[in-house]
Design a protein around this motif. Sequence first.
Motif, PDB file in Angstrom:
ATOM      1  N   ALA A  33       0.851  -1.189   0.000  1.00 37.95           N
ATOM      2  CA  ALA A  33       0.000   0.000   0.000  1.00 37.95           C
ATOM      3  C   ALA A  33       0.890   1.242   0.000  1.00 37.95           C
ATOM      4  O   ALA A  33       2.026   1.206   0.501  1.00 37.95           O
ATOM      5  N   MET A  34       0.371   2.346  -0.541  1.00 37.96           N
ATOM      6  CA  MET A  34       1.171   3.559  -0.622  1.00 37.96           C
ATOM      7  C   MET A  34       0.300   4.783  -0.355  1.00 37.96           C
ATOM      8  O   MET A  34      -0.842   4.866  -0.814  1.00 37.96           O
ATOM      9  N   VAL A  35       0.852   5.725   0.388  1.00 32.74           N
ATOM     10  CA  VAL A  35       0.250   7.043   0.562  1.00 32.74           C
ATOM     11  C   VAL A  35       1.270   8.074   0.101  1.00 32.74           C
ATOM     12  O   VAL A  35       2.434   8.027   0.503  1.00 32.74           O
ATOM     13  N   MET A  36       0.843   8.996  -0.748  1.00 36.69           N
ATOM     14  CA  MET A  36       1.741  10.001  -1.325  1.00 36.69           C
ATOM     15  C   MET A  36       1.219  11.392  -0.988  1.00 36.69           C
ATOM     16  O   MET A  36       0.006  11.611  -0.937  1.00 36.69           O
ATOM     17  N   TYR A  82       7.373  14.557   3.739  1.00 36.37           N
ATOM     18  CA  TYR A  82       6.450  13.484   4.075  1.00 36.37           C
ATOM     19  C   TYR A  82       7.151  12.143   3.896  1.00 36.37           C
ATOM     20  O   TYR A  82       7.541  11.771   2.782  1.00 36.37           O
ATOM     21  N   ALA A  83       7.370  11.444   5.007  1.00 41.49           N
ATOM     22  CA  ALA A  83       8.043  10.135   4.987  1.00 41.49           C
ATOM     23  C   ALA A  83       9.406  10.214   4.300  1.00 41.49           C
ATOM     24  O   ALA A  83       9.864   9.231   3.697  1.00 41.49           O
ATOM     25  N   SER A  84      10.035  11.389   4.334  1.00 42.20           N
ATOM     26  CA  SER A  84      11.406  11.630   3.817  1.00 42.20           C
ATOM     27  C   SER A  84      11.517  11.659   2.299  1.00 42.20           C
ATOM     28  O   SER A  84      12.428  12.286   1.758  1.00 42.20           O
ATOM     29  N   VAL A  85      10.602  10.983   1.593  1.00 41.22           N
ATOM     30  CA  VAL A  85      10.709  10.913   0.136  1.00 41.22           C
ATOM     31  C   VAL A  85       9.441  11.392  -0.572  1.00 41.22           C
ATOM     32  O   VAL A  85       9.387  11.450  -1.802  1.00 41.22           O
ATOM     33  N   GLY A  86       8.392  11.713   0.185  1.00 36.94           N
ATOM     34  CA  GLY A  86       7.148  12.158  -0.420  1.00 36.94           C
ATOM     35  C   GLY A  86       6.058  11.104  -0.455  1.00 36.94           C
ATOM     36  O   GLY A  86       4.919  11.397  -0.825  1.00 36.94           O
ATOM     37  N   TYR A  87       6.407   9.881  -0.073  1.00 36.65           N
ATOM     38  CA  TYR A  87       5.406   8.819  -0.052  1.00 36.65           C
ATOM     39  C   TYR A  87       5.811   7.762   0.971  1.00 36.65           C
ATOM     40  O   TYR A  87       6.979   7.640   1.343  1.00 36.65           O
ATOM     41  N   LYS A  88       4.822   7.002   1.430  1.00 36.55           N
ATOM     42  CA  LYS A  88       5.059   5.941   2.398  1.00 36.55           C
ATOM     43  C   LYS A  88       4.525   4.629   1.840  1.00 36.55           C
ATOM     44  O   LYS A  88       3.363   4.531   1.432  1.00 36.55           O
ATOM     45  N   ALA A 141      -9.674  14.234  12.103  1.00 32.65           N
ATOM     46  CA  ALA A 141      -9.715  15.612  12.610  1.00 32.65           C
ATOM     47  C   ALA A 141      -8.334  16.179  12.889  1.00 32.65           C
ATOM     48  O   ALA A 141      -8.149  17.399  12.923  1.00 32.65           O
ATOM     49  N   LYS A 142      -7.337  15.307  13.081  1.00 28.35           N
ATOM     50  CA  LYS A 142      -5.972  15.746  13.338  1.00 28.35           C
ATOM     51  C   LYS A 142      -5.106  15.761  12.084  1.00 28.35           C
ATOM     52  O   LYS A 142      -3.896  16.004  12.170  1.00 28.35           O
ATOM     53  N   GLY A 143      -5.724  15.505  10.924  1.00 31.10           N
ATOM     54  CA  GLY A 143      -4.978  15.519   9.674  1.00 31.10           C
ATOM     55  C   GLY A 143      -4.247  14.229   9.369  1.00 31.10           C
ATOM     56  O   GLY A 143      -3.492  14.157   8.389  1.00 31.10           O
ATOM     57  N   ARG A 144      -4.462  13.187  10.172  1.00 34.83           N
ATOM     58  CA  ARG A 144      -3.818  11.895   9.921  1.00 34.83           C
ATOM     59  C   ARG A 144      -4.555  11.147   8.810  1.00 34.83           C
ATOM     60  O   ARG A 144      -5.775  11.239   8.689  1.00 34.83           O
ATOM     61  N   ALA A 145      -3.797  10.429   8.004  1.00 35.57           N
ATOM     62  CA  ALA A 145      -4.376   9.680   6.889  1.00 35.57           C
ATOM     63  C   ALA A 145      -4.812   8.304   7.365  1.00 35.57           C
ATOM     64  O   ALA A 145      -4.008   7.536   7.907  1.00 35.57           O
ATOM     65  N   VAL A 146      -6.088   7.982   7.173  1.00 34.82           N
ATOM     66  CA  VAL A 146      -6.634   6.658   7.480  1.00 34.82           C
ATOM     67  C   VAL A 146      -6.872   5.955   6.143  1.00 34.82           C
ATOM     68  O   VAL A 146      -7.585   6.464   5.280  1.00 34.82           O
ATOM     69  N   ARG A 178      -3.196   3.829   9.864  1.00 38.73           N
ATOM     70  CA  ARG A 178      -3.230   5.281  10.094  1.00 38.73           C
ATOM     71  C   ARG A 178      -1.815   5.828  10.105  1.00 38.73           C
ATOM     72  O   ARG A 178      -0.919   5.248  10.718  1.00 38.73           O
ATOM     73  N   LEU A 179      -1.627   6.930   9.400  1.00 42.18           N
ATOM     74  CA  LEU A 179      -0.326   7.575   9.282  1.00 42.18           C
ATOM     75  C   LEU A 179      -0.366   8.946   9.930  1.00 42.18           C
ATOM     76  O   LEU A 179      -1.357   9.676   9.812  1.00 42.18           O
ATOM     77  N   GLU A 180       0.715   9.287  10.595  1.00 45.05           N
ATOM     78  CA  GLU A 180       0.853  10.614  11.181  1.00 45.05           C
ATOM     79  C   GLU A 180       0.998  11.654  10.063  1.00 45.05           C
ATOM     80  O   GLU A 180       1.210  11.320   8.889  1.00 45.05           O
ATOM     81  N   THR A 181       0.899  12.915  10.424  1.00 43.24           N
ATOM     82  CA  THR A 181       0.971  13.973   9.416  1.00 43.24           C
ATOM     83  C   THR A 181       2.347  14.065   8.757  1.00 43.24           C
ATOM     84  O   THR A 181       2.475  14.682   7.696  1.00 43.24           O
ATOM     85  N   ASP A 182       3.369  13.451   9.352  1.00 40.45           N
ATOM     86  CA  ASP A 182       4.695  13.453   8.733  1.00 40.45           C
ATOM     87  C   ASP A 182       4.932  12.227   7.850  1.00 40.45           C
ATOM     88  O   ASP A 182       6.015  12.050   7.300  1.00 40.45           O
ATOM     89  N   GLY A 183       3.900  11.353   7.731  1.00 43.41           N
ATOM     90  CA  GLY A 183       4.022  10.177   6.873  1.00 43.41           C
ATOM     91  C   GLY A 183       4.470   8.917   7.574  1.00 43.41           C
ATOM     92  O   GLY A 183       4.514   7.853   6.946  1.00 43.41           O
ATOM     93  N   SER A 184       4.779   8.991   8.860  1.00 45.61           N
ATOM     94  CA  SER A 184       5.145   7.784   9.602  1.00 45.61           C
ATOM     95  C   SER A 184       3.890   7.061  10.059  1.00 45.61           C
ATOM     96  O   SER A 184       2.825   7.663  10.230  1.00 45.61           O
ATOM     97  N   LEU A 185       3.991   5.733  10.233  1.00 39.69           N
ATOM     98  CA  LEU A 185       2.868   4.973  10.752  1.00 39.69           C
ATOM     99  C   LEU A 185       2.602   5.372  12.200  1.00 39.69           C
ATOM    100  O   LEU A 185       3.534   5.586  12.978  1.00 39.69           O
ATOM    101  N   ASP A 186       1.337   5.493  12.561  1.00 34.31           N
ATOM    102  CA  ASP A 186       0.934   5.904  13.904  1.00 34.31           C
ATOM    103  C   ASP A 186       1.024   4.691  14.832  1.00 34.31           C
ATOM    104  O   ASP A 186       0.160   3.810  14.793  1.00 34.31           O
ATOM    105  N   MET A 187       2.029   4.653  15.668  1.00 28.66           N
ATOM    106  CA  MET A 187       2.285   3.489  16.504  1.00 28.66           C
ATOM    107  C   MET A 187       1.241   3.286  17.607  1.00 28.66           C
ATOM    108  O   MET A 187       1.196   2.237  18.246  1.00 28.66           O
TER     109      MET A 187
END
Length: 338
Positions: free
Chosen positions: A3-6, A18-24, A43-48, A66-75
């Motif tokens: 899966a990819m989020v860009m 975002y995730a250092s390269v623009g996509y995760k 509501a917090k801008g995180r990608a679901v 769910r990914l944080e706003t910086d593109g990292s996975l929300d632990m």
Amino acid sequence: EQAMVMRLNTDGSLDKSYASVGYKLFGFNGYKSASGKALALDAKGRAVVVGRTSSHCGHNAVTVARLETDGSLDMSFGVAGRRAVKYNRAGSNSDSVAIQKDGKIVAAGHLYNQANCSAGIMGTTVFRYRDNGSVDSSFASGGKIEFNLPGQHHDQGRSVVLLANDDILVAGGDYYGGGSGFALIRLGKNGNHMWTKILSGGRIDSLALQKDGKVIVSGEKIGRVHPDGSIDKSWFNGLVSGMKSNGWAGGDWSVALQADGKVVTTSSNSKQFWLGRYTANGAKDASWGSNGSLDLDLYSGDDRSRALLVQSDGRIVVVGSTKTAAKGEDVAVARVCP
């Protein structure tokens, strides 16, 4: 396959913050591949992101991440940012997602009704997860509700929207055509079944909620329905064939609303992105593009648009893929003036 989020900057370039390269890219432990099918921002801008995994014999899982706003996975979500739920069926998928006011995640898709890989019937299914990524067992029956519609064999929940009171509206229908038509299913916010409306005419791929509570339905047919599911015949005389309704490759795949109430849709015109616009009353908007539609040939390859949205400034962003023999398949994004 993962899966990819860009994320892109406003000029269309990759946002390298975002995730250092623009996509995760991410997968799910225990499964050989994964696909992201739909995304919503909380509501917090995180990608679901919802979708599915693939594995031997089609016994895959429905997924949410769910990914944080910086593109990292929300632990704090699921297991290391991800949740895969296997129902021991021949196939499963989540195609659409919406987030309720309390942060709970509603996904629409399908499950086969049996585990046999060589047979089975798909049924529209709605899943719900808690804000922490766990299955919400308080929703319907153990976190999901299934529907097998009359005459349908490949019925899928293709789109979900939340109404003003967080009730859930799902569009389903036979993905391969045929059957008794498409269905609108309304659930209470906690999964209680309120009604199902069977409407004639192919599958519906996308829903868009108007401010007045009416809903635009778009796919092989396009039209508008009242909050009770009845067809609004004041919108271009009811449910009609979309501008791109031409069989398997046709139909208006995705729909969005402009601020003035006009409706924009996208589909694929064989080798091109296709966009169309309807007036607020449902007529083809001949003042837009070329007599109401626009073809975009991006890279002289096999261009296929899948989704679109309208920015706050009115410009239309459409996303899909482009494929050439030399380069293979790539993500493709275009932006169109209002």
